[in-house]
Design a protein around this motif. Structure first.
Motif, short mmCIF file in Angstrom:
data_model
loop_
_atom_site.label_atom_id
_atom_site.label_comp_id
_atom_site.label_asym_id
_atom_site.label_seq_id
_atom_site.Cartn_x
_atom_site.Cartn_y
_atom_site.Cartn_z
N TRP A 28 0.83 -1.20 0.00
CA TRP A 28 0.00 0.00 0.00
C TRP A 28 0.87 1.26 0.00
CZ3 TRP A 28 -5.51 0.79 0.67
CH2 TRP A 28 -6.25 -0.37 0.44
N TRP A 46 -14.47 -6.73 -1.11
CA TRP A 46 -14.08 -5.73 -0.11
C TRP A 46 -15.28 -4.95 0.37
CZ3 TRP A 46 -9.46 -2.09 -1.53
CH2 TRP A 46 -8.30 -2.83 -1.79
N ARG A 47 -15.20 -4.52 1.62
CA ARG A 47 -15.99 -3.40 2.11
C ARG A 47 -14.97 -2.42 2.65
NH1 ARG A 47 -16.87 -1.53 6.63
NH2 ARG A 47 -16.68 -3.46 7.80
N ASN A 48 -14.93 -1.24 2.08
CA ASN A 48 -14.01 -0.19 2.51
C ASN A 48 -14.85 1.03 2.87
OD1 ASN A 48 -10.88 0.39 2.32
ND2 ASN A 48 -11.98 2.29 1.85
N ARG A 49 -14.96 1.32 4.16
CA ARG A 49 -15.89 2.33 4.64
C ARG A 49 -17.28 1.93 4.19
NH1 ARG A 49 -12.75 7.31 6.03
NH2 ARG A 49 -10.63 6.95 5.31
N LYS A 66 -8.45 6.80 -4.75
CA LYS A 66 -8.01 7.06 -3.37
C LYS A 66 -6.73 7.89 -3.35
CE LYS A 66 -6.29 4.45 0.65
NZ LYS A 66 -7.13 5.06 1.68
N GLU A 109 -9.01 -3.71 9.98
CA GLU A 109 -9.33 -4.54 8.81
C GLU A 109 -9.39 -5.99 9.25
OE1 GLU A 109 -7.19 -2.20 5.12
OE2 GLU A 109 -6.03 -3.71 6.17
N ARG A 122 -11.82 -8.66 2.40
CA ARG A 122 -11.22 -7.56 3.17
C ARG A 122 -12.35 -6.64 3.62
NH1 ARG A 122 -10.13 -2.26 1.75
NH2 ARG A 122 -8.61 -1.24 3.08
N TYR A 123 -12.46 -6.48 4.94
CA TYR A 123 -13.47 -5.61 5.51
C TYR A 123 -12.76 -4.53 6.31
CZ TYR A 123 -16.27 -9.67 4.36
OH TYR A 123 -16.86 -10.71 3.69
N ALA A 124 -12.92 -3.26 5.90
CA ALA A 124 -12.20 -2.15 6.53
C ALA A 124 -13.19 -1.14 7.11
CB ALA A 124 -11.30 -1.46 5.52
#
Length: 157
Positions: A28, A46-49, A66, A109, A122-124
């Protein structure tokens, strides 16, 4: 050294989980969306926010957006917990927007990996805090965080 540590594949040990987290942080901090996407399965979820992302193509698009908004991005990740094919991390990153306002983002995460060591979920959860430039804590040349730079615990985060 065992094959699972060398390949960073499940089941994770404490040592291999720490290495996997550092490898993710390094990716990253490269700010190379294509390179980062290769750590995930082609059908990664993914869940990002509040955003839901599916697959490498959407990961690349998301990361490009981003890092166009989050300038001078620097990230530190830290292992929180692990079990078999899952790793939980906490992280913080600093960036500024195009007006020069600095932020520190804090988050957690949850990751799940396939047998080959690619992340498929990936869950953030992330919160942003405005900071003054003088309050920044992440000071290194863009790219990989130096090994001697303090981590989150050392910085009191």
């Amino acid at each position: 050294m065992s094959a699972s540590i060398l390949n960073l594949t499940p089941p994770f040990t404490r040592e291999s989980a720490i290495l996997k987290v550092r490898k993710a942080e390094d990716g990253w901090n490269s700010r190379n969306p294509q390179q980062v996407s290769l750590a995930y399965t082609p059908d990664s979820v993914w869940r990002n926010r509040s955003e839901f992302i599916n697959g490498r193509e959407e990961i690349v698009s998301f990361l490009m957006r981003k890092w166009q908004r989050e300038l001078d991005y620097r990230l530190i990740k830290e292992l929180w917990a692990f079990d078999c094919d899952r790793i939980a991390v906490r992280f913080a990153y600093e960036f500024h927007d195009d007006s020069g306002q600095w932020f520190r983002a804090y988050g957690n995460e949850n990751w799940q990996f396939n047998a080959e060591g690619f992340m498929h979920h990936r869950y953030a959860s992330i919160n942003d805090l405005q900071i003054n430039e003088s309050d920044r804590l992440f000071h290194w040349t863009q790219g990989r965080r130096p090994d001697d730079h303090p981590g989150l615990i050392d910085l009191g985060l």
